[in-house]
Scaffold this motif. Structure first.
Motif, PDB file in Angstrom:
ATOM      1  N   THR A  96     -35.890  41.788 -15.210  1.00  0.00           N
ATOM      2  CA  THR A  96     -36.132  41.701 -16.654  1.00  0.00           C
ATOM      3  C   THR A  96     -36.618  43.051 -17.205  1.00  0.00           C
ATOM      4  N   PRO A  97     -36.537  43.225 -18.518  1.00  0.00           N
ATOM      5  CA  PRO A  97     -37.112  44.432 -19.130  1.00  0.00           C
ATOM      6  C   PRO A  97     -38.595  44.589 -18.769  1.00  0.00           C
ATOM      7  N   GLN A  98     -39.301  43.464 -18.675  1.00  0.00           N
ATOM      8  CA  GLN A  98     -40.710  43.489 -18.268  1.00  0.00           C
ATOM      9  C   GLN A  98     -40.876  44.193 -16.917  1.00  0.00           C
ATOM     10  N   MET A  99     -39.997  43.848 -15.981  1.00  0.00           N
ATOM     11  CA  MET A  99     -40.089  44.448 -14.642  1.00  0.00           C
ATOM     12  C   MET A  99     -39.733  45.927 -14.663  1.00  0.00           C
ATOM     13  N   LEU A 100     -38.723  46.279 -15.475  1.00  0.00           N
ATOM     14  CA  LEU A 100     -38.366  47.692 -15.577  1.00  0.00           C
ATOM     15  C   LEU A 100     -39.530  48.473 -16.208  1.00  0.00           C
ATOM     16  N   ALA A 101     -40.166  47.860 -17.215  1.00  0.00           N
ATOM     17  CA  ALA A 101     -41.310  48.516 -17.857  1.00  0.00           C
ATOM     18  C   ALA A 101     -42.417  48.755 -16.836  1.00  0.00           C
ATOM     19  N   GLU A 102     -42.619  47.797 -15.944  1.00  0.00           N
ATOM     20  CA  GLU A 102     -43.635  47.970 -14.888  1.00  0.00           C
ATOM     21  C   GLU A 102     -43.296  49.151 -13.996  1.00  0.00           C
ATOM     22  N   LEU A 103     -42.015  49.208 -13.625  1.00  0.00           N
ATOM     23  CA  LEU A 103     -41.577  50.311 -12.765  1.00  0.00           C
ATOM     24  C   LEU A 103     -41.791  51.660 -13.467  1.00  0.00           C
ATOM     25  N   VAL A 104     -41.395  51.718 -14.733  1.00  0.00           N
ATOM     26  CA  VAL A 104     -41.555  52.968 -15.473  1.00  0.00           C
ATOM     27  C   VAL A 104     -43.029  53.345 -15.559  1.00  0.00           C
ATOM     28  N   SER A 105     -43.878  52.353 -15.766  1.00  0.00           N
ATOM     29  CA  SER A 105     -45.311  52.673 -15.867  1.00  0.00           C
ATOM     30  C   SER A 105     -45.849  53.128 -14.511  1.00  0.00           C
ATOM     31  N   ASP A 112     -35.153  54.581  -6.144  1.00  0.00           N
ATOM     32  CA  ASP A 112     -34.858  53.703  -5.006  1.00  0.00           C
ATOM     33  C   ASP A 112     -35.327  52.285  -5.302  1.00  0.00           C
ATOM     34  N   ILE A 113     -36.505  52.188  -5.913  1.00  0.00           N
ATOM     35  CA  ILE A 113     -37.051  50.858  -6.220  1.00  0.00           C
ATOM     36  C   ILE A 113     -36.134  50.138  -7.208  1.00  0.00           C
ATOM     37  N   LEU A 114     -35.637  50.870  -8.190  1.00  0.00           N
ATOM     38  CA  LEU A 114     -34.745  50.237  -9.160  1.00  0.00           C
ATOM     39  C   LEU A 114     -33.492  49.694  -8.470  1.00  0.00           C
ATOM     40  N   ALA A 115     -32.966  50.456  -7.529  1.00  0.00           N
ATOM     41  CA  ALA A 115     -31.769  49.993  -6.816  1.00  0.00           C
ATOM     42  C   ALA A 115     -32.068  48.692  -6.053  1.00  0.00           C
ATOM     43  N   ILE A 116     -33.270  48.606  -5.486  1.00  0.00           N
ATOM     44  CA  ILE A 116     -33.628  47.376  -4.754  1.00  0.00           C
ATOM     45  C   ILE A 116     -33.869  46.218  -5.732  1.00  0.00           C
ATOM     46  N   MET A 117     -34.506  46.529  -6.870  1.00  0.00           N
ATOM     47  CA  MET A 117     -34.675  45.497  -7.906  1.00  0.00           C
ATOM     48  C   MET A 117     -33.321  44.949  -8.324  1.00  0.00           C
ATOM     49  N   PHE A 118     -32.356  45.829  -8.455  1.00  0.00           N
ATOM     50  CA  PHE A 118     -31.007  45.432  -8.871  1.00  0.00           C
ATOM     51  C   PHE A 118     -30.387  44.481  -7.850  1.00  0.00           C
ATOM     52  N   GLU A 119     -30.610  44.795  -6.570  1.00  0.00           N
ATOM     53  CA  GLU A 119     -30.068  43.963  -5.486  1.00  0.00           C
ATOM     54  C   GLU A 119     -30.758  42.612  -5.401  1.00  0.00           C
ATOM     55  N   THR A 120     -32.095  42.646  -5.438  1.00  0.00           N
ATOM     56  CA  THR A 120     -32.871  41.467  -5.049  1.00  0.00           C
ATOM     57  C   THR A 120     -33.560  40.760  -6.208  1.00  0.00           C
ATOM     58  N   GLY A 121     -33.801  41.480  -7.298  1.00  0.00           N
ATOM     59  CA  GLY A 121     -34.555  40.886  -8.394  1.00  0.00           C
ATOM     60  C   GLY A 121     -36.049  40.783  -8.115  1.00  0.00           C
ATOM     61  N   SER A 122     -36.524  41.397  -7.034  1.00  0.00           N
ATOM     62  CA  SER A 122     -37.975  41.367  -6.741  1.00  0.00           C
ATOM     63  C   SER A 122     -38.720  42.302  -7.682  1.00  0.00           C
ATOM     64  N   ASN A 123     -40.044  42.122  -7.725  1.00  0.00           N
ATOM     65  CA  ASN A 123     -40.785  42.966  -8.660  1.00  0.00           C
ATOM     66  C   ASN A 123     -41.101  44.336  -8.040  1.00  0.00           C
ATOM     67  N   PRO A 124     -41.196  45.350  -8.886  1.00  0.00           N
ATOM     68  CA  PRO A 124     -41.275  46.730  -8.391  1.00  0.00           C
ATOM     69  C   PRO A 124     -42.498  46.993  -7.522  1.00  0.00           C
ATOM     70  N   GLU A 125     -43.597  46.331  -7.850  1.00  0.00           N
ATOM     71  CA  GLU A 125     -44.827  46.588  -7.101  1.00  0.00           C
ATOM     72  C   GLU A 125     -44.674  46.180  -5.631  1.00  0.00           C
ATOM     73  N   SER A 126     -44.142  44.969  -5.402  1.00  0.00           N
ATOM     74  CA  SER A 126     -44.017  44.537  -4.008  1.00  0.00           C
ATOM     75  C   SER A 126     -42.931  45.335  -3.289  1.00  0.00           C
ATOM     76  N   ILE A 127     -41.891  45.734  -4.014  1.00  0.00           N
ATOM     77  CA  ILE A 127     -40.868  46.578  -3.377  1.00  0.00           C
ATOM     78  C   ILE A 127     -41.492  47.887  -2.916  1.00  0.00           C
ATOM     79  N   ALA A 128     -42.315  48.488  -3.789  1.00  0.00           N
ATOM     80  CA  ALA A 128     -42.950  49.757  -3.443  1.00  0.00           C
ATOM     81  C   ALA A 128     -43.822  49.596  -2.203  1.00  0.00           C
ATOM     82  N   ARG A 129     -44.601  48.484  -2.186  1.00  0.00           N
ATOM     83  CA  ARG A 129     -45.492  48.263  -1.040  1.00  0.00           C
ATOM     84  C   ARG A 129     -44.704  48.048   0.251  1.00  0.00           C
ATOM     85  N   GLU A 130     -43.713  47.131   0.178  1.00  0.00           N
ATOM     86  CA  GLU A 130     -42.956  46.778   1.378  1.00  0.00           C
ATOM     87  C   GLU A 130     -42.178  47.948   1.943  1.00  0.00           C
TER      88      GLU A 130
END
Ligand code: ADP
Ligand code: ZN
Ligand code: MG
Length: 471
Positions: free
Chosen positions: A363-372, A386-404
């Motif tokens: 969602t735009p909300q998730m992209l806004a989180e990533l940008v912030s 890289d995180i955006l590419a994974i968000m695109f694949e999985t729809g997971s939120n950027p914070e957990s992608i970054a951590r994982e």
């Protein structure tokens, strides 16, 4: 002698209604021949047309989208001619009282005036089988609602015409009036063109090139006509007023019919359809449903958000893309960073997967989180991609992608210092050459540091430490 071309357009756009304009048949593209026809649209005697109010409202929207006055009163007329794709032998159109008048659309820094927009019905399609020597009629398109947009002869070059057609197509798509698929014929352009000697005011005699179905074909047809008409005048001849057809293969136009053979349409008021009256309240309601137009967005992006014209142009091209951008920056206003991420990384993901904006998993909300996160330097710019590419694949939120994925920027200064020291120790030559004035070597040393630290490295900090240590 130098000649100036004078060009005016007549653009037909199919309206995105569910049913046809005067009957209940479905308004769709393609499908089996003659399966969407009824007594009304096939022109049986004694049938009565009823105006589709959805078509009226879309035509009004087109008017608002193109800066026209939408008239409270409009009326239908019959335009009589015989042709096998028109079973009634007349087309219902609006002649004297069109639904919209007097619009203005600005392109290439110039106001192009729109004379009128009227509602009419489309004709069927003829399929010519040269091998069998026969022609077949498909009436599925009979009665499909159209608007015709007529401009004043305000264009003076190919670029203005092409920019205008693209702008019209975009605005009609934004307003959900027409899908503007030129290759499918849902937007078709007739070009009227004449030439006049430079520094004169009187327009020359025009030719009309019918049914151009791509922006490129429009350009080629105009270029051909300019050359053809210039040759005629240079040899002392006169351009004849006529209708011509453009041949995509040869790039040439050829005469279809001259003015002498032109139709006498014998227009008269359509007796079976009462005039269309739209109240002010209804017009206000229709107007309130209009989305923001792409040209308004373009101005906002370039003037208020500081985007480059090219960036803004790319974003507004597709409404869903632009909507997503607007929602994202509405949540976290990092205009440039969001534009970069969407135009580079998101577009790459969409292209690679043949994906659509409407099917995006985040969602735009998730992209806004990533940008912030990128803006607050929780992740690096590279990691954000890289995180955006994974968000695109999985729809997971950027914070957990970054951590994982270990992409959270390292804030461990001790470790940074240790690695910078290690790189300095291993590259004594490099450090020496820096001291002798070779500043470019910093890039190489930073590369070494990133190789060890990976994308989560705080590059800015690392560079500070490096410069500090080798000073
Ligand atoms: P008509 O009534 O004969 O159809 P219009 O005045 O409606 O003529 O014009 C039809 C189209 O031709 C419009 O798009 C108009 O801008 C364009 N047009 C009119 N005169 C010229 C001209 N001399 N050269 C090029 N285009 C013209
Ligand atoms: Zn029908
Ligand atoms: Mg006309």
């Amino acid at each position: 002698m130098k000649y100036i071309p004078v060009i005016g357009l007549e653009i037909h756009a199919e309206l995105l209604t569910k049913s046809k304009v005067f009957c209940g048949c479905a308004n769709e593209f393609g499908g089996e021949e003659n399966t969407r026809v009824c007594p009304v649209c096939s022109g049986m005697p004694g049938t009565l047309p009823v105006v589709n109010q959805g078509a009226v409202e879309l035509a009004a929207k087109a008017g608002f989208a193109l800066g026209c006055t939408v008239n409270n009163y409009s009326a239908f007329d019959r335009k009589n001619y015989f042709y096998p794709d028109l079973p009634k032998a007349y087309q219902i159109t609006q002649f004297q009282y069109p639904i919209c008048s007097d619009g203005i659309v600005r392109v290439c820094g110039k106001d192009i005036r729109i004379n009128r927009i009227h509602i009419e019905e489309d004709a069927g399609k003829l399929i010519h089988d040269d091998a069998e020597g026969i022609s077949m009629a498909d009436y599925n398109r009979c009665g499909v609602p159209l608007i015709e947009i007529v401009t004043e002869p305000d264009f003076r070059c190919v670029e203005e015409v092409q920019a205008f057609v693209e702008e019209i197509a975009r605005r009609l798509k934004y307003a959900d009036v027409c899908d503007a698929r030129m290759e499918q014929g849902s937007l078709r352009v007739d070009v009227n063109i004449s030439i006049m000697p430079e520094n004169t005011k009187e327009f020359g005699t025009r030719a009309e090139i019918k049914n151009l179905n791509s922006v490129r074909a429009i350009g080629r047809a105009i270029e051909y006509e300019i050359t053809r008409q210039t040759n005629i005048l240079e040899h002392g001849g006169r351009v004849t007023q006529e209708t011509r057809r453009f041949n995509d293969r040869s790039g040439e136009t050829a005469s279809l019919r001259s003015k002498e053979e032109a139709h006498d349409y014998r227009y008269f008021p359509e007796p079976d359809i009462p005039p269309v009256f739209i109240s002010e309240e209804r017009l206000d309601r229709i107007k309130a449903e209009m989305p923001e137009m792409p040209n308004v967005r373009f101005e906002r992006y370039t003037n208020e958000y500081g985007l480059l014209e090219d960036e803004a142009r790319l974003i507004v091209e597709d409404k869903a893309f632009s909507d997503f951008y607007d929602e994202t920056v509405g949540i976290y206003p990092a205009y440039k960073e969001t534009s970069n991420l969407m135009l580079v990384e998101l577009n790459r993901c969409l292209n690679d997967s043949n994906g659509k904006m409407s099917e995006i998993k985040f969602t735009p909300q998730m992209l806004a989180e990533l940008v912030s996160m990128s803006d607050k330097r929780i992740v690096t710019k590279n990691a954000a991609r890289d995180i955006l590419a994974i968000m695109f694949e999985t729809g997971s939120n950027p914070e957990s992608i970054a951590r994982e994925n270990n992409l959270v920027m390292s804030t461990d200064t001790d470790e940074l210092e240790r690695i910078v020291e290690q790189v300095i120790a291993q590259n004594a030559d490099g450090v020496e050459s820096y001291k002798n004035g070779n500043e470019k070597i910093i890039g190489f040393l930073m590369g070494q540091i990133i190789r060890i630290l990976g994308k989560s490295a705080d590059m800015k900090k690392a560079k500070e430490i490096l410069l500090e240590k080798i000073k």
